[in-house]
Scaffold this active site. Structure first.
Site: not given
Length: 318
Positions: A161, A191, A268-270, A286, A288-289
């Site tokens: 993504h 992902d 941004g951590n993705s 990948t 966060i909730l």
């Protein structure tokens, strides 16, 4: 040309973590196991010369603790000189050695385990930026995320993504150098995307990958990346669950068999690495909730296990 092998590390825990964890029907619906911190050695404990020598070997692996290690070595060398003093001098005892070592350790500002882990992985962490052209034909930023180098030939893992629909992908390496990149593979069900850098720094470092087979809830981990484009930033926490399921906020895709962790992560951590205290990669961050409409961290993040991530590149599993 034959691809260089990825760096792998063997698991060190003798008893593997229980398998078959059932994914939650909805994100966060299953209670996480109690958090249990790993026991830490007590400073100054009587461990003998072999124990201190092992500590020195481990310290030498991190440049930031080298001066502390040298100071400790100096104390031990001084102690050894004392043992060869004039005839009739008092023999140096183990208690004297322990006291000298403890005095050195307590007067040095040693970095934390999380700091050492972040320092080890940082040379392999990459900022990933994707761009598209607007109606005027101008290139504008479409997304920003993180990647991790897994082969020193410029092969990088990130989230799909982060680069999906991008017309141009650019990278910034740890040394500040920049490069364009091409998406060479995807694993949509997890992902994940594989990037190949066009220009490779001379001293590019690849991360060491570590099996997740013996991970348990409570193991300490560190996430390194570019939250909101700021970084590289480091956050530390623990694994709070295994075998989790997560559906993206858009509700388009559900990913299962994820690592749940509580080290702070934000947009941004993705695509960034989730690493152990040894600085070895066990997952790719990948998602966060957050039950609200805000895209901020509330304590639950998810990472794709490195076994699945390595599979996206066609690398053999552990």
């Amino acid at each position: 040309m034959r691809k260089p092998p990825a760096l792998y590390s063997r698991s060190v825990r003798a008893v593997p973590a229980p398998g078959g964890a059932r994914p939650a029907e909805t994100p966060g619906a299953t209670d996480s196991p109690a958090l249990v911190g790993e026991a830490q050695p007590v400073p100054g404990a009587r461990r003998g010369w072999r124990g201190w020598r092992a500590d020195l070997a481990r310290a030498a692996a991190s440049p930031r603790v080298m001066w502390a290690a040298l100071a400790l070595l100096g104390a031990l060398l001084l102690a050894s000189v004392w043992t060869r003093g004039p005839v009739g001098a008092r023999a140096l005892t183990q208690k004297d050695i322990d006291a000298a070592v403890l005095r050195t350790l307590t007067t040095q500002n040693l970095p934390s385990a999380a700091a050492r882990a972040a320092e080890k992985i940082r040379p392999a962490v990459v900022r990933v930026m994707s761009f598209v052209k607007n109606t005027k034909g101008e290139e504008v930023e479409h997304g920003v995320g993180t990647g991790v180098v897994i082969l020193d030939k410029g092969v990088i893992l990130t989230n799909l993504h982060v680069v999906q629909a991008a017309q141009t992908v650019k990278l910034v390496f740890a040394d500040g150098s920049e490069s364009g990149a091409t998406v060479t593979g995807v694993q949509a069900e997890n992902d994940l995307a594989v990037l190949q850098a066009h220009t490779i720094p001379d001293d590019l470092h690849a991360a060491t990958l570590r099996s997740t087979g013996d991970l348990v809830s409570g193991d300490h981990v560190v996430a390194v990346g570019f939250p909101f484009g700021i970084g590289p930033s480091t956050s530390a926490g623990v694994i709070s669950g295994l075998g989790r399921a997560f559906k993206s906020p858009e509700g388009e895709q559900e990913i299962d068999n994820l690592i749940q962790f509580d080290a702070a992560a934000n947009p941004g951590n993705s695509g960034g690495p989730l690493v152990t205290m040894d600085g070895e990669v066990v997952g790719i961050v990948t998602g966060i909730l957050n039950p609200t409409s805000h895209r901020t961290f509330v304590g639950i993040g998810f990472a794709v296990p490195i076994e699945s991530a390595a599979g996206a590149v066609g690398l053999p599993p552990f």
